[in-house]
Design a protein around this motif. Structure first.
Motif, short mmCIF file in Angstrom:
data_model
loop_
_atom_site.label_atom_id
_atom_site.label_comp_id
_atom_site.label_asym_id
_atom_site.label_seq_id
_atom_site.Cartn_x
_atom_site.Cartn_y
_atom_site.Cartn_z
N GLY A 137 3.90 2.44 9.05
CA GLY A 137 4.55 3.48 8.26
C GLY A 137 5.94 3.06 7.80
N LEU A 138 6.69 2.45 8.71
CA LEU A 138 8.04 1.98 8.36
C LEU A 138 7.96 0.93 7.26
CD1 LEU A 138 9.50 1.69 11.97
CD2 LEU A 138 10.32 3.24 10.19
N ALA A 139 7.01 -0.01 7.40
CA ALA A 139 6.85 -1.03 6.38
C ALA A 139 6.44 -0.38 5.06
CB ALA A 139 5.82 -2.07 6.82
N VAL B 236 0.84 -1.20 0.00
CA VAL B 236 0.00 0.00 0.00
C VAL B 236 0.88 1.25 0.00
CG1 VAL B 236 -1.71 1.31 1.31
CG2 VAL B 236 -1.95 -1.16 1.10
N GLY B 237 1.94 1.23 0.81
CA GLY B 237 2.85 2.36 0.87
C GLY B 237 3.51 2.62 -0.47
N LEU C 81 2.44 7.14 5.09
CA LEU C 81 1.03 7.30 5.42
C LEU C 81 0.22 6.09 4.97
CD1 LEU C 81 -0.07 9.87 6.78
CD2 LEU C 81 -1.12 10.44 4.58
N GLY C 82 0.52 5.60 3.77
CA GLY C 82 -0.21 4.44 3.24
C GLY C 82 -0.06 3.23 4.14
N GLY C 83 1.21 2.94 4.49
CA GLY C 83 1.47 1.79 5.37
C GLY C 83 0.83 1.98 6.73
N MET C 84 0.87 3.24 7.19
CA MET C 84 0.33 3.57 8.50
C MET C 84 -1.17 3.30 8.56
SD MET C 84 1.18 7.17 10.22
CE MET C 84 -0.10 8.06 11.03
N LEU D 57 1.73 6.85 -6.76
CA LEU D 57 0.67 7.82 -7.08
C LEU D 57 1.18 9.25 -6.89
CD1 LEU D 57 -2.68 6.48 -5.51
CD2 LEU D 57 -1.99 6.55 -7.91
N ALA D 58 1.82 9.48 -5.74
CA ALA D 58 2.33 10.82 -5.47
C ALA D 58 3.45 11.16 -6.43
CB ALA D 58 2.82 10.91 -4.02
#
Lengths: 344, 516
Positions: free
Chosen positions: A252-254, A91-92, A120-123, A98-99
């Motif tokens: 988030g780290l992942a 996801v991250g 943010l995605g991973g979070m 995308l960004a």
């Protein structure tokens, strides 16, 4: 301090012993299939450690493993089993892509924005099982595993039928401003290797996590939560909120793990790019004894082994490397239990 | 000392048992004559339990000689010990609550028919009934264990050991969970066992019981046997001195307060009509009301499991009530927003019942434990960093004030003895200058020397104007510290009285639900 150092010594000893025993058992297996293990290990050493390209590959292959290992380790420190690093990474990475191709801004902004998107995605992906755990008690091992499947299917769907470049299973390339440079741009030592500056982001993350866990009041609370949830609760630490925060940081780290591929290597998100780095992160955290420095060392070992499978392929089926990796994991779990009994 | 003419049931000499960090038994010895009640006493960590676990085959000694009935033995496990006639009743009962008394007794040795295929329940019940008659252990073989009282469960445990043919019974802290009345009944059982020729070894720390029921006492300290004395020839003071190695004060000095004076000081804690549900779903506290004032120690007596745990959890924000109000220093507590953190801010300090689980992070250093909960105070930390040097300086001060040993702030809490662990907890909670101190079993499993210090600190908190709620299963502790005593029975106070009116007998009656 002596207790601390003693514990550290015991843990490091357990990991080293596990790796040595795994190589010994691996040697026996090779003998059984009629291969000279001495030759294989010599070739492995020569091709990975003595060869500049091999060393560069260690840097490249270990980068995502440092992130996912760190993610799992931070979870363990807070008493959480985040088995969902794979999904959080996907996801991250997708958010970073995308960004990367969707936004346009100067490089000094674009790279941090893409990294933030990945985090943010991973979070968010980790916060869902986190919230389920603290609200309902649903065990995170089950929920994070299931979230992996959802992430795989979802990113796969998006990259195959929504955001793909025609005739491919990857997204558009991220803008030049969003790319992290390869290390060969700085030193000819890395010539020809996709190792890139994300490696330094990974090291930075290790430093930040170390600070957080052992210097900040927050880390003191997270570790107390991991060691003794009842004592943490009794002392007035808001254990639910802290657990959710630990999930979020871990996720988030992942989430950052895929940026090496997306921002530093191919510059797009591709279906199935990860090669299981999220799952391998669990092994890295175990072998690294949940310490950031240990995670870096363990990620180097696993990264080196995974490059090594190509080096020794002519001598022995490369699957032997997977056997070695699995043996390391089993033996480190065994060694940790045994050494705990000794340390008591 | 055992009479040389009577045969020895147990003789252990030069027993050594080493664990990674300590020598739990260091040349310990024990001689128990056949047919006697032999008390084994010593401070926590003195090595009593280790010695008995060796005798029961749970640990293998690193050195030494064990003889049972004169013959040298080497037990590889409890099965060997049982075969040699040694049985042990553990402090924490090991029973299956969904099975009957008879089923629990015969477990793993079930009488059966059809060559082991069918459990012969009728025979099991008959055998158990005969056994319980023989030893005067009144129990209904058909009763479900889940319905038994604590005293009955203990009888069942003893019955289990007897069913396995034990001649030597080791009892680990058998009276810790009993009311004074149940304890009397237990003493009856002991004399019954003796009459049948059984030998009993009693691990205990209650010296008064030792004097009341044993024939011989063996005292252990620091893994060694200090000595054995005939009970008739010793005293509580002598035994305590043998245990600790120095004379011990039994009664901490304090000034008794006139109830009329206490009534004039401001109320710190007021509970009105509080009902609390337990984790198991029944009402653990029913319509409880009481007031504790500044400078007052309110002792909560009662057999364990009558609502004490729930009361403590309520006062410390770990549990919310179903009904009723609680007022702290004039402000009503909003339970919707209450938490341990909230109570903490209101000035409630908590010495928890289970210090291993709730009081300490065992893998944290003493310095880290001594600021647990206070770790965000400006003295110790900013948002981004903990000031470890000031934490350490504070820990060193606490170590000095509370005589915590080893005097090393970086020692892990788990490496400390029970008494020193508890001193860490008490030091931390007292250091906050609490308005209300909630202390639950503050000296359980703590050595005599530490008990003295902890009692002094509790009195000091009272004299400094704190309100104290003290929950203890030790009646002597309640009587020697409290100004007011409330006795919990089935979730309600069966009586609240001033210490001037309380005696061991009146409290004992209230503990069993009677009227004072």
């Amino acid at each position: 301090m002596s207790g601390q150092w003693r514990k550290l010594g015991v843990q490091a000893g357990a990991s080293v012993a596990a790796v040595a025993a795994a190589f010994a058992i691996g040697a026996v297996l090779m003998l059984l299939i009629g291969v000279n293990p001495g030759l294989v290990y010599a070739r492995l050493f020569e091709g990975v450690v003595l060869n500049p390209y091999g060393v560069a590959q260690i840097f490249f292959k270990s980068t995502p493993l440092i992130f996912t290992g760190l993610a799992v380790a931070l979870g363990f420190q807070a008493g959480l089993f985040n088995i969902g690093a794979e999904g959080q990474m996907l996801v991250g990475a997708f958010c970073a892509a995308l960004a990367g191709f969707g936004l346009s801004m100067p490089a000094f902004l674009h790279v941090p924005v893409c990294l933030a998107a990945a985090f943010l995605g991973g979070m968010i992906w980790a916060a869902i099982p986190g919230a389920l755990k603290i609200k309902t008690g649903a065990h995170e091992v089950i929920t994070t595993i299931m979230m992996n499947f959802i992430a795989m299917a979802l990113t796969s769907y998006f990259v195959v039928s929504r955001f793909h470049e025609p005739e491919t299973v990857h997204t558009a390339a991220v803008a030049v401003t969003a790319r992290l440079p390869r290390l060969e741009a700085f030193s000819s030592f890395f010539h020809g290797s996709p190792a890139n500056a994300t490696f330094f982001v990974a090291l930075l993350a290790c430093g930040v996590v170390s600070w957080l866990l052992w210097k900040m009041p927050l880390g003191y609370e997270l570790r107390a939560l991991g060691l003794s949830p009842a004592a943490a609760e009794t002392a007035g630490i808001p254990v639910d909120r802290r657990a959710l925060l630990a999930f979020a940081i871990s996720g988030g780290l992942a989430g950052l793990a895929g940026t090496s591929f997306v921002l530093g290597y191919k510059h797009y998100f591709e279906d199935g790019f990860s090669a299981g780095a999220g799952f391998l992160g669990i092994a890295v955290a175990l072998l690294g004894q949940n310490s950031p420095l240990g995670v870096v060392i363990a990620a180097f070992l696993f990264g080196g082994l995974s490059h090594g499978s190509l080096v020794i392929n002519a001598l022995v089926p490369k699957e032997i490397i997977e056997v070695l990796q699995a043996l390391v994991i089993i033996l480190v779990v065994v060694a940790n239990q045994v050494s705990k009994r000794w340390a008591r | 000392m055992a009479d040389p003419k009577t045969p020895l049931a147990v003789q252990m000499t030069g027993i050594v048992k080493e664990f990674a960090r300590c020598r739990a038994n260091d040349g310990a010895g024990l001689s128990v004559a056949k047919g006697e009640v032999h008390a084994l006493v010593g401070e926590n960590g003195a090595g009593k339990s280790t010695l008995m676990k060796i005798l029961y085959g749970l640990y293998t000694p690193d050195g030494g000689d064990i003889r049972v009935g004169g013959a040298p033995v080497r037990f590889a496990g409890p099965e060997d010990a049982i075969a040699a006639g040694v049985g042990m009743v553990h402090q924490h009962f090991m029973l299956v609550p969904t099975l009957t008394v008879a089923e629990n007794v015969v477990l793993a040795r079930e009488p059966s028919s059809l060559g082991g295929l069918v459990f012969d329940k009728a025979r099991a019940e008959a055998e158990v009934e005969a056994l319980s008659k023989k030893f005067g252990l009144a129990l209904d073989p058909k009763a479900l264990v889940g319905d038994l009282s604590v005293g009955e469960q203990q009888r069942l445990e003893i019955l289990k050991v007897l069913y396995r043919g034990a001649e030597i019974l080791i009892l680990d802290e058998p009276t810790a969970v009993l009311t004074p009345q149940e304890t009397k009944a237990f003493f009856q059982i002991l004399s019954g066992l003796r009459a049948q020729g059984k030998t009993v070894i009693l691990i205990t720390h209650k010296l008064q019981e030792v004097l009341a029921i044993s024939h011989t006492v063996t005292v252990m300290r620091l893994g060694k046997t200090v000595g054995s004395v005939a009970t008739a020839k010793t005293s509580e003071a002598e035994l305590a001195q043998m245990m600790v190695g120095r004379p011990v004060l039994f009664q901490v000095e304090r000034t008794l307060k006139d109830p009329a004076v206490i009534a004039k000081s401001p109320a710190v804690l007021e509970l009105r009509g509080v009902t609390v549900r337990s984790s198991r779903g029944h009402d653990a506290l029913k319509d409880v009301s009481f007031t504790v004032r500044a400078g007052e120690i309110f002792g909560v007596a009662g057999v364990e499991g009558n609502g004490q745990t729930e009361l403590i959890e309520l006062l410390t924000g770990l549990r919310t009530p179903g009904a009723g109000t609680m007022t702290l220093v004039g402000k009503e507590v909003d339970f919707a927003a209450a938490s341990a953190a909230d109570m903490f801010r209101r000035g409630v300090a908590h010495v928890p019942e289970d210090r291993h689980r709730r009081g300490l992070v065992l893998d944290y250093a003493v310095s880290e434990n001594v600021v647990l909960g206070r770790h965000r105070e400006p003295e110790f930390a900013s948002t981004w960093t903990i000031d470890f040097s000031s934490v350490r300086a504070f820990a060193e001060r606490m170590i000095k004030d509370y005589d915590i040993r080893p005097a090393d702030p970086s020692a892990h809490a788990k490496a400390l003895s029970g008494g020193n662990q508890q001193k860490v907890v008490v030091a931390r909670e007292m250091s906050r200058g609490p308005k209300l101190l909630v202390a639950s079993q503050p000296t359980r499993g703590v050595d005599v020397g530490a008990i003295e210090l902890i009692h002094k600190k509790i009195i000091a908190a009272r004299d400094a104007g704190a309100a104290v709620v003290l929950v203890s299963a030790e009646l002597s502790e309640i009587l020697s510290l409290s100004d007011t005593i409330g006795v919990l029975y089935r979730g309600a106070f069966s009586g609240i009285l001033s210490v001037q009116r309380a005696t061991e007998e009146t409290i004992g009656v209230l503990m069993a639900g009677g009227k004072a």
